[in-house]
Motif scaffolding. Structure first.
Motif, mmCIF file in Angstrom:
data_model
loop_
_atom_site.group_PDB
_atom_site.id
_atom_site.type_symbol
_atom_site.label_atom_id
_atom_site.label_comp_id
_atom_site.label_asym_id
_atom_site.label_seq_id
_atom_site.Cartn_x
_atom_site.Cartn_y
_atom_site.Cartn_z
ATOM 1 N N LEU A 1 11.303 9.405 14.398
ATOM 2 C CA LEU A 1 10.078 8.628 14.441
ATOM 3 C C LEU A 1 9.818 7.916 13.123
ATOM 4 N N VAL A 2 9.263 6.723 13.235
ATOM 5 C CA VAL A 2 8.686 6.011 12.103
ATOM 6 C C VAL A 2 7.209 5.818 12.431
ATOM 7 N N ALA B 1 1.460 11.682 7.143
ATOM 8 C CA ALA B 1 2.545 12.647 6.937
ATOM 9 C C ALA B 1 2.865 13.298 8.276
ATOM 10 N N VAL B 2 4.076 13.835 8.411
ATOM 11 C CA VAL B 2 4.532 14.481 9.640
ATOM 12 C C VAL B 2 5.026 15.880 9.295
ATOM 13 N N GLY C 1 0.782 -1.223 0.000
ATOM 14 C CA GLY C 1 0.000 0.000 0.000
ATOM 15 C C GLY C 1 0.814 1.273 0.000
ATOM 16 N N ASP C 2 2.042 1.217 0.546
ATOM 17 C CA ASP C 2 2.822 2.442 0.693
ATOM 18 C C ASP C 2 4.284 2.085 0.927
ATOM 19 N N ALA C 3 5.156 3.055 0.748
ATOM 20 C CA ALA C 3 6.589 2.871 0.986
ATOM 21 C C ALA C 3 7.186 4.197 1.445
ATOM 22 N N ALA C 4 8.246 4.123 2.235
ATOM 23 C CA ALA C 4 8.918 5.331 2.716
ATOM 24 C C ALA C 4 10.394 5.049 2.874
ATOM 25 N N THR D 1 5.185 6.565 7.055
ATOM 26 C CA THR D 1 5.933 7.793 6.844
ATOM 27 C C THR D 1 6.983 7.898 7.943
ATOM 28 N N THR D 2 7.874 8.865 7.823
ATOM 29 C CA THR D 2 8.893 9.107 8.837
ATOM 30 C C THR D 2 8.910 10.589 9.176
#
Length: 466
Positions: A289-290, A333-334, A230-233, A282-283
């Motif tokens: 933080l992750v 998102a951060v 679904g997602d990657a970071a 996200t990071t």
């Protein structure tokens, strides 16, 4: 004064019911606010903290890019951007590049004026979908046909843009590759193939070196590593890629953690515990933080949660959303100061999407547990017992807690109670009204800890005290 104090306590109590909080669960927290976005579909969110704004693209079938301030307010739409999907800020933040799927183009948006300054034609029937800057160029994943996902680049550094299509991907991508990059390693490009849980097509992931101007493959994950991606970071230092894979082990096991891999050779680099069916990651910009998110269940009954962790996988906080709230893919998102977490969700039966904000991510949380008899007779004493805990250290001194009772006659402020040095406390009260009597205990917080509230309900029957 008492009315205002009661109102504040009840607001805190309402916030506490935002999540289902299991007993003694470490680091459980609730969202600080939720704002409707007024959009029905979603593709990606970009945080532009330098200009105090958030961008939201709708993806295929939508039009325009939604813009808000950093609290989700002051909403506006940048128009005439059909099927706006992937977005990426330029390295200096002055331009937002937006992939326009059906238009076969990439739009350049001035982030100060929020107006389109240029549109780069990619070609008819190309369907550019995702974008990321790397090696001085803008790379994009495109493709309109299943199993025909492709990679292209756009160099806008000169007077005349230079377009390159059908760059080597090294494998079959079912969809336009989702791209990730990082200023820490500007010549690194991560391309992954998103797929659904029900789709057995492999969620491929490939690392590229783009330093020569033409992508060259440095590593690729085995085809059976990940399913339902679904997602990657990338971590801030770009040393690690984190994937939100819904299925693992030859796509036969439901994932309950996000998987990490080295960006040198795709060797395993640990896991980040989450929940069933990871779908977002996200990071934080400061690297501390992750943030991993999961959405478990069918479209009719779903549970979603977010885990905030250290880079070593240590859990700091957990956010549980109300039943049937759906945390969307790529919905995390951060902020630039690493204090605010943004999450995009779809509410039960809701037409429009919601932005949820969780603040003070690095501030330790507090938590409360409560226990009380389920039923008492009229005139009987109610004893509510509980405990206060902190996520960063044991409770080692007495703390003052505020207590409110709510019954059919209204809301009543009760005397404060003190905890013991280990955090234990009790509330003794004789309710005056029959029916549901709800006791809310609140720790108001202090400089090093965020506050928390818990509630428990006691049914008072008409049976008189013997």
């Amino acid at each position: 004064m008492r009315v205002k104090q009661i109102a504040r306590l009840m607001v805190a109590a309402i916030g506490a019911t935002f999540v289902v909080v299991p007993s003694l669960s470490p680091g459980v927290a609730h969202a600080d606010s939720a704002v409707g976005l007024g959009i029905e579909t979603y593709a990606q969110m970009v945080v532009d903290s330098a200009r105090s704004q958030l961008f939201f693209s709708p993806g295929r079938g939508g039009s325009g890019v939604r813009v808000t301030d950093l609290s989700g307010g002051s909403q506006a739409t940048i128009p005439d951007l059909p099927d706006a999907s992937g977005m990426a800020l330029s390295p200096d933040g002055s331009t937002l590049h937006v992939a326009l799927i059906e238009a076969g183009a990439i739009a350049a948006i001035d982030t100060t004026t929020r107006t389109e300054t240029r549109r780069y034609n990619i070609g008819a029937s190309t369907c550019p979908t995702w974008v990321a800057p790397a090696g001085g160029k803008l790379y994009f994943g495109y493709g309109c046909t299943f199993s025909k996902g492709k990679l292209g680049s756009l160099d806008v550094r000169g007077e005349t843009p230079v377009l390159a299509l059908d760059l080597p991907l090294g494998d079959v991508f079912a969809y336009p590759p989702l791209l990730r990059s990082s200023p820490a390693k500007p010549n690194l490009l991560l391309a992954v193939n998103q797929s659904g849980i029900a789709n057995s097509y492999s969620s491929r992931a490939t690392l590229f070196d783009v330093s020569s101007g033409t992508p060259s493959i440095t590593a690729a994950l085995p085809w059976d590593t990940c399913g339902g991606l679904g997602d990657a970071a990338l971590t801030v230092d770009a040393s690690t890629a984190i994937l939100a894979c819904g299925l693992l082990e030859n796509r036969s096991v439901i994932a309950t953690h996000h998987v990490a891999f080295s960006t040198t050779d795709f060797s395993p680099a640990g896991v980040f515990p989450s929940a069933s069916y990871p779908n977002a990651v996200t990071t934080s910009p400061n690297g501390a933080l992750v943030v991993v998110g999961s959405s478990n269940g069918s479209d009719w009954e779903r549970t979603s949660s977010i885990h905030v962790e250290r880079p070593d996988g240590t859990l700091l906080q957990r956010y549980d959303f109300p039943q049937d709230t759906y945390l969307v893919r790529q919905g995390l998102a951060v902020s630039a100061d690493s204090r605010t977490l943004y999450a995009v969700t779809r509410e039960p039966g809701g037409q429009y999407l919601t932005l949820r904000l969780m603040t003070d991510l690095l501030l330790p949380r507090s938590s409360l547990t409560l226990s009380a008899p389920s039923t008492v007779g009229r005139g009987a004493k109610v004893l509510v017992t509980g405990s206060l805990a902190f996520t960063d250290a044991p409770v080692s001194a007495p703390w003052q807690l505020q207590v409110v009772r709510q019954d059919q006659n209204g809301t009543h402020l009760l005397p404060n109670v003190s905890t013991t040095e280990t955090g234990a406390f009790f509330v003794s009260d004789i309710p005056r009204a029959t029916g549901a009597n709800t006791y809310t205990v609140t720790f108001p917080g202090d400089a090093p800890h965020l506050g928390s509230s818990r509630s428990v309900t006691v049914q008072v029957t008409a049976r008189p005290r013997l």
